[in-house]
Scaffold this active site. Structure first.
Site, PDB file in Angstrom:
ATOM      1  CG  ASP A  72      -2.171  -0.104   0.714  1.00  0.00           C
ATOM      2  OD1 ASP A  72      -2.541  -0.201  -0.515  1.00  0.00           O
ATOM      3  OD2 ASP A  72      -3.278  -0.095   1.442  1.00  0.00           O
TER       4      ASP A  72
ATOM      5  CG  ASP B 282      -9.905  -7.571  11.910  1.00  0.00           C
ATOM      6  OD1 ASP B 282     -10.512  -6.684  12.228  1.00  0.00           O
ATOM      7  OD2 ASP B 282      -8.808  -7.860  11.785  1.00  0.00           O
TER       8      ASP B 282
END
Ligand SMILES: *[C@@H]1O[C@H](CO)[C@@H](O)[C@H](O)[C@H]1NC(C)=O
Length: 728
Positions: A138, A438
């Site tokens: 990223d 998550d």
């Protein structure tokens, strides 16, 4: 459907002593009820009325929260897999597995560490033509790309070496750190290759860029020509090893797994959604390239410590009887840098050894964002339906297109605008808008009718890097508790919306974490107010001769005995347990408090969330202190001010009480008679804060508390004690 003589791929065992534990828990609950009724019946009229009512509220909260924590403890189960049955029945048609490794910052997460993780997962004992590894970067860092390029070359030596000698673990950094003697010639050779590669990578990192002669030797770098910053660049995608190619082989002539580098496009005009956004880009890009039916994701510091873990996971997915209901298989997060006594309690021992097995008993361990195998189509939004059956034979893989065509076709899937007006982040892929993407994703999958499994084999399957300073620990927990509280308030709330979708026990289990942040209020109250009243000489608990002391004593002793046994049986040490209690206190009074305040502010529209990466590197001095089990402060943080102030309030109250009782002669006996629990509570708080006092007053190294913070907290604490004793 299931034939006779069928050999299962896994077995499930109930935890031992479940009935005995339930009886024990019930007895504690009776004690709690007595405490509540004591509080309700004896509210004082004058002195201490408000203090009393506050304690009552805190005890109601603690009692309620304690009930939640009992849900997983009453229902643990344990799993065991039979990998030989898997090989016997399915070896010829194992599904494709795509492995995602996510990294976000080359400074916090050094490229050399990242590729060690990548190499460890490339070396799984699994048919290489069915294995694909994707690195999502990223930061879009050339350095990380360069490191991966080096890794793709080194893999040609490393993978055959691992398989030939069947070595463990297969992360080169970890392996060579463990095995320093009795080396074969081959090992010496591979180690030298590794060390050379590592030093080239480290040199490039130190330089801050890739040396020109390397840049010009590989065309992959041309993709950085349009790169302006890590927040503004096009998709960078490179297939470093094309696993379809029968000529892509290692030095022994065996096939290699696919290896792909991806930096999704970034632009200031589009919000990138942190790791969830990266994972979704990976899901789409990998569906073009390898389209494995099973997806494993790991954090870049979490190397594989067990080359059989894929097969463990497949034993659940491919089980003919139960496999079709299982959406994901979660492995525990374990660490290779924790000390015996865990000064920061970062192994999360009790969660991973006790609570998660209880979640498993309710068929729903939570997804913790790393070390987890998912069924691709479920992660991409497929809902559960009764007739759903596995079909492992229908692996689709694009064999027509050339590598370049494949890269070009896949690139736009990782562009900034791709997700506009789609269900990505809502019903598909990882869910957006929550700091713990998550957990909320796992919950939403379970709400769609799927089950999950917790697989915790003896040998840790994934080992990561635990925080090594107090501040890192507290910051990490602030993010977690804040995210979990947001889940409580979200449209997946386990308290409300999940009703009827997942079982009550599982909802209670989720609430343990969702209410972490709220817990701070009662804990702060309990760790300040009784001590202040002690200083003032006002009793808030039953006195020694009162029969009401019995339920208090019983609940406290039983609860702590249970926690102690739990901790030791989960593999901890006695000192580790004591340290765990300290960190528990600090987390609750600082991380959770700030998480609570931030969430309230966010609801009121004042602040926005930010994703904080926990650094995976620490400087040498800090590491040395960590190894000596010295608590690391060394920074100014409002979190430290809070814990220091609370600890000093208790110290002052304790010293003040001692002074008063000594002066009044026989008063000592009196104080002990009427306020024994308050004296004990205050005394234990002083004891547990010992390392903090050292950091405030006695230490001289760089890891001590900054002097300004010491003075500030001392003034706050003194002001609190004085105003409480004389003014109020
Ligand atoms: C990691 O694997 C090694 C064997 O290679 C084993 O001895 C060790 O206990 C494992 N680590 C953990 C934390 O399970």
């Amino acid at each position: 459907m299931v034939s006779e003589g069928y050999l299962p791929l896994f077995e499930t065992k109930e935890g031992k002593g479940r009935v005995a534990y339930r009886v024990f828990a019930a007895s504690i609950f009776v004690g709690i009820c007595f405490i509540w009724s004591y509080r309700a019946r004896f509210v004082p009229e004058e002195e201490g009325r408000w203090g009393w009512l506050g304690l009552f509220a805190a005890e109601i909260w603690f009692g309620f929260y304690w009930i939640l924590t009992q849900a997983p403890r009453c229902n643990p189960i344990y799993r065991r897999t039979f990998k030989h049955n898997l090989s016997k029945r399915h070896e010829g048609h194992l599904p494709g597995v795509d492995i995602f490794v996510c990294t976000a910052d080359p400074e916090m997460e050094p490229p050399a560490m990242v590729i060690s993780t990548v190499l460890s997962v490339m070396a799984y004992d699994y048919p290489p033509e069915k294995l694909s590894v994707y690195l999502s970067d990223d930061a879009g860092s050339e350095l990380t790309y360069y490191a991966l390029m080096e890794a793709s070359q080194f893999a040609k030596h490393w993978i055959p070496f691992c398989k030939k000698f069947n070595i463990q673990p297969r992360a080169p950094a970890a392996y060579f750190a463990l095995h320093t003697d009795h080396q074969s010639n081959e090992e010496v050779f591979v180690q030298k290759l590794y060390k050379d590669m590592e030093s080239r990578i480290k040199a490039a990192v130190e330089l801050g860029r890739v040396p020109e002669e390397i840049r010009s030797s590989s065309e992959g770098f041309s993709q950085w020509e349009t790169y302006t910053s890590r927040r503004d660049h096009d998709t960078i995608l490179q297939i470093l090893i094309d696993g379809r190619d029968t000529k892509a082989t290692d030095v022994e002539g065996s096939r290699l797994p696919t290896l792909v580098y991806l930096a999704r496009a970034k632009s200031p005009q589009y919000f990138h959604n942190f790791k969830a956004g990266a994972m979704n880009a990976l899901l789409r890009v990998s569906s073009q390239i390898s389209n494995g039916k099973i997806v494993l994701n790991v954090d870049c510091d979490m190397y594989s410590n067990n080359s059989d873990a894929i097969r463990d996971a497949l034993c659940f997915f491919m089980d003919e009887e139960k496999g079709h209901e299982i959406a994901y298989v979660q492995f525990p997060q374990k660490f290779d840098n924790v000390l015996k006594n865990e000064i920061y309690s970062s192994t999360l021992r009790v969660h991973s050894e006790v609570e998660f097995s209880g979640f498993d008993g309710f068929e729903g361990p939570i997804y913790i964002g790393t070390g987890c195998f998912h069924r691709r189509d479920v992660l991409c939004g497929k809902k559960y339906s009764k007739g759903y059956r596995n079909n492992w034979n229908s692996d689709y893989r694009n064999f027509k297109d050339s590598v370049n065509e494949l890269e070009e076709k896949s690139k736009h899937l990782a562009s900034c605008s791709y997700e506009e007006n789609t269900q990505w982040g809502k019903e598909m892929g990882l869910r957006y808008g929550c700091p713990v993407e998550d957990v909320i994703t796992g919950l939403s999958i379970q709400c769609q009718g799927w089950k999950s499994v917790y697989c915790n084999p003896e040998r840790g399957a994934f080992l990561g890097v635990a925080p090594t300073t107090l501040l890192q620990t507290l910051v990490q927990h602030k993010r977690w508790s804040e995210g979990d509280l947001q889940i409580l308030l979200s449209r997946y709330s386990p308290a409300w919306h999940a009703r009827g979708k997942i079982s009550l026990g599982l909802r209670m289990g989720y609430c343990i974490y969702c209410l972490w942040a709220v817990n701070s209020l009662a804990t702060i109250y309990y760790s300040i107010i009784p001590s202040l009243y002690l200083l003032r000489g006002v009793p808030l608990f039953p006195q020694v001769s009162s029969p009401w002391l019995v339920p208090f004593t019983y609940v406290i002793l039983a609860k702590y005995a249970a926690s102690f046994v739990e901790f030791l049986s989960a593999g901890g040490t006695i000192l580790g347990w004591w340290n765990d209690q300290r960190i528990w206190l600090y987390k609750r009074t600082s991380s959770y408090l700030f998480a609570f305040i931030d969430t309230v502010l966010k609801i009121l529209g004042f602040s926005d969330s930010a994703f904080v990466i926990t650094a995976k590197v620490t400087d040498e001095e800090v590491s040395k202190r960590y190894e000596k089990e010295m608590m690391e402060f060394g920074a100014s943080s409002p979190m430290f001010t809070v814990i220091a102030t609370i600890s000093l309030v208790n110290l002052l109250c304790f010293l003040g009480t001692v002074k008063k009782t000594v002066e009044s002669g026989s008063g000592m006996v009196m104080a002990f008679h009427t306020m024994v629990l308050q004296v004990l509570l205050c005394g234990i708080l002083v004891l547990i804060n010992w390392p903090l006092y050292q950091g405030l007053f006695f230490r001289t190294d760089k890891g001590r508390m900054p002097t300004s913070l010491t003075i500030k907290s001392f003034i706050y604490a003194l002001a609190t004690c004085i105003s409480f004793s004389f003014l109020l």
